[in-house]
Write a protein that holds these residues in place. Structure first.
Motif, PDB file in Angstrom:
ATOM      1  N   SER A  72     -19.679   3.502  59.624  1.00  0.00           N
ATOM      2  CA  SER A  72     -19.911   3.238  58.200  1.00  0.00           C
ATOM      3  C   SER A  72     -21.289   2.645  57.933  1.00  0.00           C
ATOM      4  N   SER A  82     -25.350  -0.950  55.652  1.00  0.00           N
ATOM      5  CA  SER A  82     -26.236  -0.267  54.716  1.00  0.00           C
ATOM      6  C   SER A  82     -25.700   1.143  54.506  1.00  0.00           C
ATOM      7  N   ASN A  83     -24.960   1.326  53.415  1.00  0.00           N
ATOM      8  CA  ASN A  83     -24.472   2.653  53.039  1.00  0.00           C
ATOM      9  C   ASN A  83     -24.449   2.733  51.518  1.00  0.00           C
ATOM     10  N   PRO A  84     -24.124   3.870  50.941  1.00  0.00           N
ATOM     11  CA  PRO A  84     -24.232   4.003  49.481  1.00  0.00           C
ATOM     12  C   PRO A  84     -23.443   2.991  48.664  1.00  0.00           C
ATOM     13  N   SER A  85     -22.389   2.406  49.236  1.00  0.00           N
ATOM     14  CA  SER A  85     -21.563   1.484  48.454  1.00  0.00           C
ATOM     15  C   SER A  85     -21.591   0.049  48.963  1.00  0.00           C
ATOM     16  N   HIS A  87     -24.270  -2.909  50.754  1.00  0.00           N
ATOM     17  CA  HIS A  87     -25.655  -3.198  51.136  1.00  0.00           C
ATOM     18  C   HIS A  87     -25.799  -4.631  51.649  1.00  0.00           C
ATOM     19  N   TRP A 247     -13.580   2.850  54.626  1.00  0.00           N
ATOM     20  CA  TRP A 247     -14.591   3.905  54.652  1.00  0.00           C
ATOM     21  C   TRP A 247     -13.983   5.259  54.300  1.00  0.00           C
ATOM     22  N   ASN A 250     -13.770   5.817  50.713  1.00  0.00           N
ATOM     23  CA  ASN A 250     -15.050   5.907  50.015  1.00  0.00           C
ATOM     24  C   ASN A 250     -15.430   7.378  49.841  1.00  0.00           C
ATOM     25  N   SER A 252     -18.092   8.846  49.340  1.00  0.00           N
ATOM     26  CA  SER A 252     -19.359   9.242  49.960  1.00  0.00           C
ATOM     27  C   SER A 252     -19.249   9.411  51.468  1.00  0.00           C
TER      28      SER A 252
END
Length: 501
Positions: A72, A82-85, A87, A247, A250, A252
């Protein structure tokens, strides 16, 4: 004064404290860098040190994985993401003034960054100096650290962290002694408990909880009518149990598996129905024809692959094979790395295929067995908080013990003499009643550390029930405990235990 400059200054002072003239590491830190990192980060951020360790252990078993990301996008001992949802990696950089690259790869910096993020959540929740001294008051901050897709998953994550405090941690030279901490769950107290047996909702496999993956992460189908199912693919999550479930929820992520298995207890969560096509194999043809099972942990760390996990997963695989007529062999039960065109290495070299396949196919008559009842002289201990009852006719022997659930361990212990180090089956006997606990925690003192299995004591009583198979050391010690620390309702029951091999 803003919080960021103060934190940046602390980061600078801590970095300086790690060095002596000419940029050489201090001798004490060269010997035990990670213990020192936790102590310094906890002091700098006014975070309970043991809680910080327990959180890191739940995330990574204190392994930074040489700066490589999890599935993830999490980095380091504290799994800064650090991923789209999510930080938290960037948030840690902002709070500490440390570069992202250093937070990814340097253990001490990563621990400091995680502590800073956790402290920022405590500040948002209004924890003052006195409240911050009580590890139990940090529960909601820990839940927020999970960045979970739902309150249920945030609770699952936080409960795992506090379980670590209750059971203790020993990894990479860092030790946390078992301790009783009253977790202040706040609004999470009313949230669905995914670890409780009462929440089992899977229609495909009765021993699994059901938590749906995002519909963006799998393909709806009608297998086996649409596609025959003839493979089981074994995966390793490269992350934590709660983190993996979150994850897969999610949109994304663009990935999923049918099942996820927890390391410590072997608990199973189903996320994609077997009729549907999970995106797990990296090969569309294999996706259409297989069931994917993820296992909590990292391929580079054998400590995640517990007997409880092997046993639980093997029972699931056996059930899948029986249902779809899949041969129970290594041609049909394969690793992700064995899928044609695979770029993944899981389950990796530490996965014990011999043990796993023996559990899938094996059985046999025990060569040694011992039974400990709550009345066995010198082998059962419990505090005065545990009462005695002969109310149920399903009891083993003359009576059994009971206690109210509380946010503290206070276990009743069963002592046994294990003849030699090896793998043993652990079973429990309890009377069942609608008023008994929906999620009673049984603790097994396995050779690799305590493991907890939750049992719904409202049903299935009056007979031996398997907790799984565990590696045990030789000697006389408290092998199995029944803890009062559970969110389940009703009396927790301690009756009898049987250990065999």
């Amino acid at each position: 004064m803003s919080r960021r400059p103060r934190l940046a200054a602390l980061a600078t002072s801590i970095s300086a404290a790690l060095l002596v003239v000419a940029g050489q590491p201090a001798l004490a830190d060269r010997a035990t860098p990670l213990p020192a990192a936790f102590s310094r980060a906890a002091a700098a951020q006014d975070v309970p040190r043991d809680l910080l360790v327990a959180l890191a252990y739940a995330e990574t078993h204190l392994d930074g994985h040489a700066g490589k990301p999890s599935a993830s996008g999490g980095y380091g001992v504290m799994h800064l993401v650090s991923n789209p949802s999510n930080h938290t990696l960037e948030k840690a950089a902002e709070l500490t003034g440390l570069p992202v690259e250093k937070l990814r790869a340097d253990d001490a910096s990563n621990v400091l960054g995680g502590a800073a993020v956790l402290r920022s959540y405590a500040d948002e929740l209004g924890l003052d100096e006195n409240a911050r001294k009580d590890a139990g008051r940090w529960y909601r901050a820990v839940a927020k650290y999970a960045a979970a897709a739902s309150p249920e998953l945030a609770r699952l994550y936080a409960d795992a962290v506090y379980e670590g405090l209750g059971l203790g941690v020993s990894a990479r030279g860092v030790t946390v002694k078992p301790q009783e901490v009253t977790a202040d769950r706040g609004e999470y107290a009313a949230t669905r408990d995914l670890s409780a047996q009462a929440e089992i909702l899977s229609s495909d496999y009765p021993d699994a909880a059901w938590v749906a993956a995002s519909s963006s992460n799998y393909t709806a189908s009608s297998r086996p009518s649409s596609y025959a199912i003839d493979r089981v693919v074994i995966h390793v999550t490269q992350g934590s149990y709660a983190g993996t479930i979150s994850w897969f929820q999610n949109p994304s992520a663009q990935v999923s598996a049918h099942y996820v298995v927890k390391s410590s207890s072997g608990a199973i969560t189903q996320m994609v129905r077997e009729k549907d096509i999970a995106w797990h194999a990296g090969n569309w043809t294999y996706n259409t024809r297989s069931i994917g099972i993820e296992h909590e942990g990292y391929v580079s760390d054998a400590s995640w692959f517990t007997d409880a996990m092997y046993r639980s997963s093997a029972a699931l695989t056996k059930a899948i094979c029986d249902k779809y007529g899949i041969p129970k062999d290594r041609s049909h039960i394969i690793g992700h790395n064995e899928v044609p065109g695979a770029t993944h290495t899981d389950p990796g070299s530490y996965w014990n295929w011999t043990t796993y396949m023996n559990y899938v196919t094996g059985g046999g008559t025990p060569s040694w067995s011992t039974t400990v009842d709550n009345t066995t002289a010198g082998q059962f201990t419990a505090s005065s908080n545990w009462g005695t009852s002969s109310y149920s006719s399903q009891r083993y022997g003359a009576d059994y013990r009971f206690a109210n659930p509380v946010a503290a361990s206070d276990p009743a212990w069963y002592q046994a003499t294990i003849p030699s180090a090896g793998t043993y089956k652990v079973e429990v006997w309890y009377p069942a009643d609608a008023g008994y606990n929906s999620s009673a925690p049984y603790i097994v003192a396995a050779s690799g550390g305590n493991q907890t299995v939750y049992v719904d004591q409202r049903s299935g009583g009056g007979s031996w029930r398997s907790l799984g198979t565990f590696s045990l050391n030789a000697g006389t010690f408290n092998v199995v405990g029944v803890s009062r620390w559970t969110s389940g309702t009703g009396y927790v029951i301690a009756d009898a235990v049987r250990i065999s091999r």
